[in-house]
Design a protein around this motif. Structure first.
Motif, PDB file in Angstrom:
ATOM      1  N   UNK A   1       0.834  -1.198   0.000  1.00 21.56           N
ATOM      2  CA  UNK A   1       0.000   0.000   0.000  1.00 21.56           C
ATOM      3  C   UNK A   1       0.868   1.247   0.000  1.00 21.56           C
ATOM      4  N   UNK A   2       1.956   1.236   0.774  1.00 28.69           N
ATOM      5  CA  UNK A   2       2.889   2.375   0.791  1.00 28.69           C
ATOM      6  C   UNK A   2       3.487   2.579  -0.595  1.00 28.69           C
ATOM      7  N   UNK A   3       3.913   1.481  -1.226  1.00 25.80           N
ATOM      8  CA  UNK A   3       4.481   1.581  -2.573  1.00 25.80           C
ATOM      9  C   UNK A   3       3.479   2.196  -3.552  1.00 25.80           C
ATOM     10  N   UNK A   4       2.228   1.741  -3.465  1.00 25.57           N
ATOM     11  CA  UNK A   4       1.219   2.244  -4.382  1.00 25.57           C
ATOM     12  C   UNK A   4       0.946   3.732  -4.133  1.00 25.57           C
ATOM     13  N   UNK A   5       0.871   4.111  -2.867  1.00 24.44           N
ATOM     14  CA  UNK A   5       0.633   5.527  -2.544  1.00 24.44           C
ATOM     15  C   UNK A   5       1.807   6.384  -3.014  1.00 24.44           C
ATOM     16  N   UNK A   6       3.016   5.857  -2.886  1.00 24.87           N
ATOM     17  CA  UNK A   6       4.198   6.554  -3.390  1.00 24.87           C
ATOM     18  C   UNK A   6       4.076   6.781  -4.889  1.00 24.87           C
TER      19      UNK A   6
ATOM     20  N   UNK B   1      17.510   9.349 -12.087  1.00 22.69           N
ATOM     21  CA  UNK B   1      17.722   8.736 -13.389  1.00 22.69           C
ATOM     22  C   UNK B   1      16.759   7.631 -13.745  1.00 22.69           C
ATOM     23  N   UNK B   2      15.861   7.248 -12.824  1.00 24.00           N
ATOM     24  CA  UNK B   2      14.894   6.183 -13.116  1.00 24.00           C
ATOM     25  C   UNK B   2      13.820   6.694 -14.065  1.00 24.00           C
ATOM     26  N   UNK B   3      12.992   5.775 -14.541  1.00 25.98           N
ATOM     27  CA  UNK B   3      11.887   6.156 -15.420  1.00 25.98           C
ATOM     28  C   UNK B   3      10.709   6.741 -14.643  1.00 25.98           C
ATOM     29  N   UNK B   4      10.862   6.882 -13.341  1.00 24.11           N
ATOM     30  CA  UNK B   4       9.820   7.502 -12.532  1.00 24.11           C
ATOM     31  C   UNK B   4       8.669   6.568 -12.230  1.00 24.11           C
TER      32      UNK B   4
ATOM     33  N   UNK C   1       6.062   1.356 -10.606  1.00 22.10           N
ATOM     34  CA  UNK C   1       4.989   0.389 -10.867  1.00 22.10           C
ATOM     35  C   UNK C   1       5.530  -1.044 -10.887  1.00 22.10           C
ATOM     36  N   UNK C   2       6.746  -1.222 -11.382  1.00 22.80           N
ATOM     37  CA  UNK C   2       7.335  -2.570 -11.451  1.00 22.80           C
ATOM     38  C   UNK C   2       7.511  -3.167 -10.063  1.00 22.80           C
ATOM     39  N   UNK C   3       7.764  -2.318  -9.075  1.00 27.91           N
ATOM     40  CA  UNK C   3       7.989  -2.814  -7.710  1.00 27.91           C
ATOM     41  C   UNK C   3       6.732  -3.438  -7.119  1.00 27.91           C
ATOM     42  N   UNK C   4       5.561  -3.072  -7.627  1.00 28.17           N
ATOM     43  CA  UNK C   4       4.313  -3.614  -7.100  1.00 28.17           C
ATOM     44  C   UNK C   4       4.170  -5.108  -7.366  1.00 28.17           C
TER      45      UNK C   4
END
Length: 288
Positions: free
Chosen positions: A232-237, A253-256, A261-264
């Protein structure tokens, strides 16, 4: 309105005594917010405090998870349940405070974003430590910390050490549950993203007989709590970043948003999720 007077027992002469300010080291703490925009943008202070308070909460999570890992390793599960419940509440604080940062509009942020240079939350060594303690190991991510010898060494030790889930599976084995050798002796530097059917089967025994394995059952549910709160924290981030910068690249430098989204898709405790699919309703008897 009646004015409340000072009670006679309240200390007012604090000369030579430990004060609230000194105990909490408030002088250096409150002096640590140093906006870099010129002229100083009103909202940069919000941005700094948001991330500094997150780091303070993450410091406490690391402290608590380390204690929980020691407790499980030593078969002392009494305090572990309380510790993990506390971690869940800390995670709730981290989740909720995204709402404060979301008051920062794209128009406001773009006026001082440039002062960050390459600084990025991806470089948070404490966040990486939490992921390692939970089992989401990623040796490539260590390269970001190569410039900081002490932090790099601490993260490398965590990379090679058993995660909380590794210790939980070892505890299940000591409780007589059939955890396969491959799950106990695996390469600790690799994430545990793939579900093992034998571990799922052992957990099914626990979930179908909770009274016989209450210690395992209770910790299993606390781990699921943490997994859910982290996701949930990841998604809110992700949604906060999307709201403020859209689909711009991250400062590091990440794609933002696409990177976040990939981490989910990453899970910490896959068997604890899969066992839910395996549980069956008890058969009903017909007494008529």
């Amino acid at each position: 309105m009646t004015q409340r007077g000072l009670e006679t027992g309240i200390l007012t002469d604090l000369h030579g005594k430990l004060t609230y300010t000194e105990y909490l080291q408030l002088e250096p703490l409150l002096a640590a917010q140093r906006p870099l925009s010129t002229p100083e943008h009103h909202d940069e202070l919000l941005f700094i405090i948001q991330h500094q308070t997150s780091e303070l909460w993450m410091k406490l999570i690391i402290h608590e998870l380390s204690a929980a890992i020691d407790g499980i390793r030593n078969d002392d599960l009494g305090p572990v349940s309380k510790i993990l419940a506390r971690v869940k509440h800390i995670q709730s604080q981290l989740f909720s405070q995204w709402s404060v940062l979301e008051t920062l509009t794209p128009t406001e942020y773009v006026q001082f974003r440039h002062v960050l240079g390459p600084a990025s939350g991806f470089q948070s060594w404490q966040y990486r430590m939490i992921e390692f303690l939970l089992g989401n190991k990623d040796e490539a991510a260590l390269r970001v910390h190569k410039h900081d010898g002490a932090r790099y060494e601490r993260l490398e030790r965590a990379l090679r050490a058993p995660s909380i889930y590794d210790e939980f599976l070892a505890f299940m084995s000591r409780r007589g549950l059939p955890i396969p050798a491959g799950a106990l002796d695996r390469d600790r530097t690799q994430p545990h993203h793939t579900s093992d059917p034998e571990v799922v089967s052992a957990l099914r025994t626990v979930y179908e007989n909770p009274d016989d394995y209450w210690d395992v059952y209770e910790i299993a549910e606390k781990l699921v709590d943490m997994e859910e709160a982290f996701q949930l924290w990841r998604f809110r981030h992700l949604k906060t970043v999307e709201r403020i910068i859209g689909f711009k690249r991250g400062t590091g430098g990440s794609s933002g948003v696409n990177f976040l989204r990939k981490a989910l898709d990453n899970v910490f405790f896959p068997e604890l999720l899969d066992v839910r699919t395996e549980l069956r309703e008890p058969e009903q008897t017909n007494d008529s």
